[in-house]
Design a protein around this motif. Structure first.
Motif, mmCIF file in Angstrom:
data_model
loop_
_atom_site.group_PDB
_atom_site.id
_atom_site.type_symbol
_atom_site.label_atom_id
_atom_site.label_comp_id
_atom_site.label_asym_id
_atom_site.label_seq_id
_atom_site.Cartn_x
_atom_site.Cartn_y
_atom_site.Cartn_z
ATOM 1 N N MET A 153 9.985 -2.551 -34.814
ATOM 2 C CA MET A 153 11.323 -2.293 -34.285
ATOM 3 C C MET A 153 11.281 -1.180 -33.242
ATOM 4 O O MET A 153 11.918 -1.269 -32.187
ATOM 5 N N VAL A 154 10.517 -0.121 -33.529
ATOM 6 C CA VAL A 154 10.390 0.986 -32.569
ATOM 7 C C VAL A 154 9.780 0.480 -31.263
ATOM 8 O O VAL A 154 10.238 0.832 -30.169
ATOM 9 N N ASP A 155 8.762 -0.349 -31.385
ATOM 10 C CA ASP A 155 8.118 -0.905 -30.190
ATOM 11 C C ASP A 155 9.123 -1.733 -29.380
ATOM 12 O O ASP A 155 9.200 -1.614 -28.145
ATOM 13 N N THR A 156 9.892 -2.551 -30.075
ATOM 14 C CA THR A 156 10.894 -3.383 -29.395
ATOM 15 C C THR A 156 11.967 -2.529 -28.717
ATOM 16 O O THR A 156 12.350 -2.781 -27.564
ATOM 17 N N LYS A 157 12.444 -1.518 -29.434
ATOM 18 C CA LYS A 157 13.488 -0.655 -28.874
ATOM 19 C C LYS A 157 12.981 0.116 -27.661
ATOM 20 O O LYS A 157 13.726 0.332 -26.689
ATOM 21 N N LEU A 158 11.739 0.538 -27.706
ATOM 22 C CA LEU A 158 11.173 1.251 -26.555
ATOM 23 C C LEU A 158 11.118 0.332 -25.333
ATOM 24 O O LEU A 158 11.426 0.755 -24.213
ATOM 25 N N LYS A 159 10.736 -0.902 -25.546
ATOM 26 C CA LYS A 159 10.678 -1.854 -24.431
ATOM 27 C C LYS A 159 12.079 -2.107 -23.878
ATOM 28 O O LYS A 159 12.268 -2.192 -22.656
#
Length: 253
Positions: A33-39
């Motif tokens: 989720m963190v990776d997705t939100k950063l993108k």
């Protein structure tokens, strides 16, 4: 021990890393989720940058058009509405530049540790596969290590054999009372008697000499093999160093 570990090529995972691995496995969805939100954040930031750039171009056009108008028709009061809009846009650009900087730093941190984090959240097998291992194409040939151990065992065996032979020769010579025999012999036969008695022990003495000669040959080969093992020990030490750095990197991430 180093040579054995180098050959087995089955590194164990430190307890600290195992515990960290188990903890991160329970947080795999959070990491995704963190990776997705950063993108998504970087994508949004890029679109805002484009919008602010378009507004800056529009501002320049407005300033240019106003200047041309006043050159043709004379001065006129500045539009307060437009002035407020451009002022607000300048504030937005300033805030956005700070946000872009923060986003860049956050992205760099995640990217620099992302591979380690995903290894910790993944399967144990994938973690094991990522541990630095021996490259069979580049690793020094350690086929002589068994030969090296065999030679060491051979030297020890020859040493024990020689000790038994020396003890046997000493016992035989002590039990061979040549003095009593010499007393009964004439001076002309004494040399012959001595040679006869020495001949009885010559076979054992010859075996001892052969043993020493063979040991010299084995020691020479052992020295050559030992020089080869130096390369293997150096390669294994370098591998263990890489593995330690790998585990430290996982913990720091």
């Amino acid at each position: 021990d180093e040579i054995y570990r180098f050959k087995t090529d089955s590194p164990s995972i430190p307890v600290d890393v195992i515990n960290l691995h188990r903890e991160f496995q329970t947080k795999a969805e959070i990491v995704k989720m963190v990776d997705t939100k950063l993108k998504e954040l970087l994508d949004l930031s890029g679109r805002i940058t484009d919008m602010l750039a378009s507004l800056a171009e529009r501002e320049e056009e407005e300033i240019k058009e106003e200047k041309e108008y006043q050159e043709r028709h004379g001065p006129r009061p500045e539009s307060q509405v437009l002035a407020d809009i451009w002022k607000e846009c300048a504030s937005f650009r300033s805030y956005h530049q700070q946000a872009v900087k923060s986003n860049f730093e956050i992205g760099n941190v995640f990217n620099s540790h992302g591979s380690s984090i995903y290894l910790l959240t993944g399967t144990t097998q994938s973690l094991m596969d990522a541990i630095p291992k021996t490259n069979l194409l580049d690793a020094p040939d350690d086929s002589g290590s068994e030969r090296w151990l065999e030679l060491l065992a051979k030297v020890d065996e020859m040493k024990q054999q020689r000790a038994l032979l020396v003890t046997q020769l000493r016992d035989h010579m002590n039990s061979d009372d040549i003095t009593r025999v010499m007393i009964g012999e004439s001076p002309t036969n004494q040399d012959s008697v001595i040679q006869d008695h020495l001949q009885k022990h010559r076979q054992v003495a010859d075996i001892i000499r052969q043993n020493l000669t063979a040991q010299d040959n084995v020691l020479r080969v052992l020295t050559e093999e030992n020089a080869k093992q130096v390369k293997i020990r150096q390669a294994s030490q370098e591998l263990f160093k890489q593995q330690e750095l790998f585990f430290v990197g996982l913990i720091k991430s």
